[in-house]
Write a protein that holds these residues in place. Structure first.
Motif, PDB file in Angstrom:
ATOM      1  N   GLY A 191       0.825  -1.270  -0.055  1.00 26.81           N
ATOM      2  CA  GLY A 191      -0.045   0.161   0.034  1.00 26.81           C
ATOM      3  C   GLY A 191       0.866   1.182  -0.037  1.00 26.81           C
ATOM      4  O   GLY A 191       2.102   1.187   0.273  1.00 26.81           O
ATOM      5  N   HIS A 192       0.406   2.268  -0.418  1.00 23.74           N
ATOM      6  CA  HIS A 192       1.119   3.841  -0.531  1.00 23.74           C
ATOM      7  C   HIS A 192      -0.028   4.626  -0.112  1.00 23.74           C
ATOM      8  O   HIS A 192      -1.110   4.752  -0.836  1.00 23.74           O
ATOM      9  CB  HIS A 192       1.567   3.706  -1.656  1.00 23.74           C
ATOM     10  CG  HIS A 192       2.349   5.298  -1.976  1.00 23.74           C
ATOM     11  ND1 HIS A 192       1.989   6.113  -3.194  1.00 23.74           N
ATOM     12  CD2 HIS A 192       2.880   5.857  -1.145  1.00 23.74           C
ATOM     13  CE1 HIS A 192       2.571   7.175  -3.074  1.00 23.74           C
ATOM     14  NE2 HIS A 192       3.332   7.144  -1.656  1.00 23.74           N
ATOM     15  N   ALA A 208       3.866   7.165   2.825  1.00 21.00           N
ATOM     16  CA  ALA A 208       4.110   5.947   3.516  1.00 21.00           C
ATOM     17  C   ALA A 208       3.793   4.862   2.591  1.00 21.00           C
ATOM     18  O   ALA A 208       2.732   4.690   1.918  1.00 21.00           O
ATOM     19  CB  ALA A 208       2.809   5.968   4.548  1.00 21.00           C
ATOM     20  N   VAL A 209       4.814   4.299   2.721  1.00 25.24           N
ATOM     21  CA  VAL A 209       4.987   2.976   1.583  1.00 25.24           C
ATOM     22  C   VAL A 209       4.994   1.705   2.642  1.00 25.24           C
ATOM     23  O   VAL A 209       5.589   1.359   3.729  1.00 25.24           O
ATOM     24  CB  VAL A 209       6.105   3.009   0.875  1.00 25.24           C
ATOM     25  CG1 VAL A 209       6.249   1.817  -0.205  1.00 25.24           C
ATOM     26  CG2 VAL A 209       6.181   4.410   0.086  1.00 25.24           C
ATOM     27  N   ASN A 210       4.505   0.440   2.101  1.00 21.16           N
ATOM     28  CA  ASN A 210       4.630  -0.827   2.751  1.00 21.16           C
ATOM     29  C   ASN A 210       4.471  -1.957   1.571  1.00 21.16           C
ATOM     30  O   ASN A 210       3.719  -1.692   0.632  1.00 21.16           O
ATOM     31  CB  ASN A 210       3.420  -1.322   3.729  1.00 21.16           C
ATOM     32  CG  ASN A 210       3.331  -2.745   4.042  1.00 21.16           C
ATOM     33  OD1 ASN A 210       2.851  -3.536   3.574  1.00 21.16           O
ATOM     34  ND2 ASN A 210       4.142  -2.950   5.124  1.00 21.16           N
ATOM     35  N   ARG A 211       5.331  -2.705   1.399  1.00 20.03           N
ATOM     36  CA  ARG A 211       5.532  -3.963   0.651  1.00 20.03           C
ATOM     37  C   ARG A 211       5.983  -5.159   1.486  1.00 20.03           C
ATOM     38  O   ARG A 211       6.692  -5.089   2.091  1.00 20.03           O
ATOM     39  CB  ARG A 211       6.385  -3.441  -0.562  1.00 20.03           C
ATOM     40  CG  ARG A 211       6.142  -2.583  -1.425  1.00 20.03           C
ATOM     41  CD  ARG A 211       5.091  -2.878  -2.464  1.00 20.03           C
ATOM     42  NE  ARG A 211       4.691  -1.813  -3.201  1.00 20.03           N
ATOM     43  CZ  ARG A 211       4.062  -0.744  -3.196  1.00 20.03           C
ATOM     44  NH1 ARG A 211       3.344  -0.618  -2.029  1.00 20.03           N
ATOM     45  NH2 ARG A 211       3.917   0.091  -4.109  1.00 20.03           N
ATOM     46  N   ASN A 225       9.038  -1.077   5.182  1.00 20.64           N
ATOM     47  CA  ASN A 225       8.217  -0.026   5.589  1.00 20.64           C
ATOM     48  C   ASN A 225       8.865   1.132   5.340  1.00 20.64           C
ATOM     49  O   ASN A 225      10.220   1.460   5.637  1.00 20.64           O
ATOM     50  CB  ASN A 225       7.646   0.205   7.071  1.00 20.64           C
ATOM     51  CG  ASN A 225       6.579  -1.271   7.007  1.00 20.64           C
ATOM     52  OD1 ASN A 225       5.431  -0.945   6.660  1.00 20.64           O
ATOM     53  ND2 ASN A 225       7.001  -2.443   7.521  1.00 20.64           N
ATOM     54  N   GLU A 226       8.215   2.432   4.853  1.00 21.64           N
ATOM     55  CA  GLU A 226       9.151   3.670   4.830  1.00 21.64           C
ATOM     56  C   GLU A 226       8.045   4.944   5.088  1.00 21.64           C
ATOM     57  O   GLU A 226       6.995   4.989   4.583  1.00 21.64           O
ATOM     58  CB  GLU A 226       9.655   3.797   3.339  1.00 21.64           C
ATOM     59  CG  GLU A 226      10.534   5.145   3.112  1.00 21.64           C
ATOM     60  CD  GLU A 226      11.381   5.146   2.029  1.00 21.64           C
ATOM     61  OE1 GLU A 226      12.459   5.096   1.812  1.00 21.64           O
ATOM     62  OE2 GLU A 226      10.362   5.269   0.932  1.00 21.64           O
ATOM     63  N   LEU A 227       8.636   5.840   5.710  1.00 23.71           N
ATOM     64  CA  LEU A 227       7.655   6.910   5.851  1.00 23.71           C
ATOM     65  C   LEU A 227       8.889   8.007   5.400  1.00 23.71           C
ATOM     66  O   LEU A 227       9.757   8.143   5.579  1.00 23.71           O
ATOM     67  CB  LEU A 227       7.361   7.334   7.285  1.00 23.71           C
ATOM     68  CG  LEU A 227       6.348   6.325   7.928  1.00 23.71           C
ATOM     69  CD1 LEU A 227       6.419   6.576   9.394  1.00 23.71           C
ATOM     70  CD2 LEU A 227       5.048   6.590   7.142  1.00 23.71           C
TER      71      LEU A 227
END
Length: 745
Positions: A191-192, A208-211, A225-227
């Motif tokens: 999700g992004h 906000a990124v999740n893979r 995860n990245e913010l």
């Protein structure tokens, strides 16, 4: 990691506008007499390409946001596979540790390709350990710039092959938001979320990124995860501040050790110790930029950047197929557990949960400041664009290794407190870079001379390593390098919408430290014996969209290395003497909708690289390191090709299907002269056969809708292929299909 105060640098950043203000009258005395509001939107502060692309004296490519949205690449590998000259080795499912090689450079951890985000380096440590275990998530990317010619003079330290710059999305001028959700096979999901707002004062934006998903091999799952928080403040009509804060976390079970030949034949997707193997990484970044529009013809930009990365890997198998460099002929084709309470347990991999292994925690911290002045002038009556800049860069690196036999060492905290501390290496780097470039415009000609000076001091302090005893004192080594790197390029635009270019520049890549260092040898020729890589890079080419709906490029290139660096096995790096890389790159696109003036646009895109020469030129016969004059360089395929057939329509539809092809590759030279048993069974020796993969994507955004629907598939034929033999045999990614929806508010 010892933190160093940043207040002095921050103060220096804040003083730069005052200095530039004093110079403004000298650069353009008439600017006050005819003051106009400077539109900061026109300021390109994150690009490595100039505004006047027709004057660029070398090959470059741009993957823009429109193309990224239409193709929906799964990872950076798919985003760049239609760019001529690029070879990407995929040994993990999501390219978490990208392996990007340009023009025959070894792609291992992208060591010879300069990766940047908005002009900030992305390596673990650009000088002391130039390896990539991170690349910018494509969700945040506005476009990707690839530069391979003499334009590299302005950047460094890696300038032997090419540069890739991920340009992130700008902050909005009004409220904007989007959400995206994707799901696919192999338990893949993600999700992004992007939300931002702005106005004349500037703007602020949060990403906000999740893979997450399964890896190529069993028990190789991953999650990232990245913010990212990005802001812009327009202080006045001439002064702008841009700030970006980033936090990234990766947790995966991916091991860097591959399979032996017997394991590969039985199940190429197995990971015998995948339940215990770990790779954890956190990355924190800060980037500050101040842009002072001195006048319409002069801009002073000052960048400050800071990155802190902690990565720790745990593995229970240290070498594939039971290979042991100290015991030739020991390979059996099956892995062996590295450390167990009883030696008899090591041959039965079902004991993995009861056995130990080794942790390799490493900490990296680097920061720098870079003021740069861009200005136009008419010196000697010739219209010109000039760039003058300076960068001060500092790195602190700490490399550790802890080992133990029992299962308790599978906990990193236990290992660091009670394990056998087998490696403690500390590396300090101070680098100063000076550069200047001027483009002269003479009718249809653009002449661009430039120069870069790299002044580097690398100090390695070996506190503990293999073979150390309490009686051995710690050892240290200081490596100082000063390199002058000139470049010159020519661009001719005498034909409409066409540029013919040629250029030459001196390339440079600093030596990287050995992976495992013997403390007692740190002051001898055994350790850090590698010299920096230096190259001379030539180009000649053409790019054109002379015919409506048709664009193409063709580039001949020739690169000569003086001291190429290669892997000699057991974690050591050596110089391989001279080498030569020569080839041709072709790329193009035909939009039949433009050719025939119809909204039904059938299009064809293609990219092809023929690396007809990629060889060692060392004099002499075969030696222990496997280097032979005339032999092909490792991981330098002769042919790389990509062709896509697509259809797009203004109703919001874009669909394509294509094939990517990579020809046969050679392995590392040390593996070419292994003992016959090791060569047959370790998994390190042998060819990398050619492979072709089928990919497709469909994207649809109905007219008037805020939702975009997409489906993308890679390796649709589910072809089984060998991606690499570095540290053993690694399979390429299986079929991956995912779909999703993006909604823009």
């Amino acid at each position: 990691m010892i933190k160093k105060p940043m207040m002095g640098m921050a103060a220096l950043i804040l003083t730069m506008p005052a200095f530039a203000a004093e110079q403004a009258g000298q650069l353009n005395a008439a600017s006050e007499a005819n003051e106009e509001n400077i539109v900061t939107d026109k300021v390109k502060v994150t690009s490595i390409l100039p505004d006047r692309l027709e004057a660029v004296p070398g090959s470059f490519n741009v993957v823009d946001e429109k193309e990224l949205k239409a193709r929906q690449p799964f990872s950076v590998r798919e985003a760049l596979n239609q760019t001529p000259g690029i070879n990407i080795v995929g040994e993990d499912a999501f390219a978490l540790a990208p392996n990007i090689g340009i023009r025959g450079m070894n792609p291992r951890r992208t060591q010879r390709t300069l990766l940047m985000e908005d002009g900030m380096p992305l390596f673990m440590a650009p000088y002391g350990d130039p390896s990539a275990h991170y690349s910018t998530p494509l969700d945040r990317v506005n476009r990707i710039e690839i530069v391979k010619g003499s334009g590299q003079t302005l950047y460094g330290p890696q300038t032997v092959g090419g540069m890739i710059n991920f340009v992130t999305k700008p902050v909005p001028k009004e409220f904007q938001a989007s959400v995206m959700a994707i799901i696919g096979n192999n338990n893949f999901s993600g999700g992004h979320v992007n939300i931002g707002t702005g106005g004349d004062w500037g703007g602020i934006m949060l990403d906000a990124v999740n893979r997450k998903g399964d890896g190529i091999r069993k028990n190789h799952d991953f999650e990232i995860n990245e913010l990212t928080l990005k802001g812009q403040l327009n202080l006045d009509d001439r002064n702008t501040l841009i700030a970006k804060l980033g936090w990234y976390e990766e947790k995966s079970s991916i091991s860097e050790t591959g399979l032996g030949e017997m394991e590969w034949r039985e199940d190429k997707y197995q990971a015998p110790t995948g339940d215990q193997d770990q790779f954890n990484q956190t990355r924190k970044t800060l980037q500050l930029k101040h842009i002072f529009e001195i006048s319409e013809k002069a801009k002073l930009s000052t960048q400050f950047y800071y990155a802190e990365t902690s990565r720790a890997s745990f593995r229970q198998i240290n070498s594939p197929g039971r290979y042991d460099s100290d015991s030739p002929g020991s390979s059996t084709g099956y892995s062996r557990l590295d450390r167990c309470p009883s030696g008899a347990m090591r041959d039965d991999l079902s004991n993995a949960a009861q056995c130990g292994g080794r942790w390799r925690p490493r900490d990296y911290e680097y920061y720098g400041i870079e003021p740069r002045l861009d200005f136009s002038h008419n010196l000697f009556g010739i219209e010109s664009d000039a760039v003058i800049g300076f960068r001060w860069h500092q790195e602190d690196i700490r490399r550790n290794q802890f080992r133990a036999n029992g299962p308790e060492v599978q906990s990193q905290s236990w290992a660091e407190a009670l394990g056998d501390h087998r490696e403690d290496v500390r590396i300090d780097v101070e680098a100063k870079s000076y550069y200047a470039q001027n483009t002269f415009y003479l009718g249809n000609w653009a002449l661009t001379p430039g120069i870069r000076v790299e002044d580097i001091r690398i100090k390695t302090n070996v506190v503990r390593a293999e073979g150390v005893t309490h009686e051995n004192p710690e050892s240290s080594l200081t490596n100082n390098q000063t390199k002058v790197l000139p470049g010159f390029g020519v661009a001719w635009n005498g034909i409409e919408n066409t540029t013919i270019f040629a250029g030459v520049h001196k390339g440079f890549a600093p030596p990287r430290p050995d992976r495992d260092i013997v403390a007692s040898a740190a002051n001898t020729a055994v350790v850090h014996k590698t010299k920096p890589e230096e190259s001379t890079n030539w180009e000649f080419g053409i790019r054109s969209n002379y015919f409506r709906g048709v664009s193409y490029e063709a580039t001949l290139f020739h690169t000569k290395f003086e001291e190429i660096v290669i892997n000699s096995g057991a974690g050591a790096f050596i110089n391989g003497g001279e080498s030569q890389h020569s080839g041709i790159e072709l790329g193009g696109r035909i939009d039949f909708g433009q050719v025939y003036n119809t909204p039904h646009n059938f299009y064809v895109t293609g990219a092809y690289t023929n690396l007809f020469t990629a060889k060692f030129k060392k004099n002499g016969q075969r030696v222990q390191d496997g280097i032979v004059s005339g032999d092909r360089l490792p991981y330098a395929p002769r042919h790389i090709a990509s062709v896509n057939f697509g259809y797009s329509h203004p109703v919001g539809l874009d669909a394509r299907i294509g094939v990517d092809y990579v020809s046969r590759q050679e392995v590392d030279t040390f593996a070419r002269v292994l003992d016959p048993t090791d060569a047959a069974l370790s998994g390190l020796a042998g060819d990398i056969p050619s492979y072709a993969l089928v990919n497709a994507s469909v994207s649809y955004r109905p007219i008037g809708s805020k939702a975009t629907f997409f489906v993308s598939g890679h390796n649709l034929g589910d072809k089984e292929y060998l991606a690499t033999r570095v540290d053993g045999m690694h399979a390429g990614r299986q079929r991956q299909v995912f779909g999703g929806v993006r909604y823009d508010f």
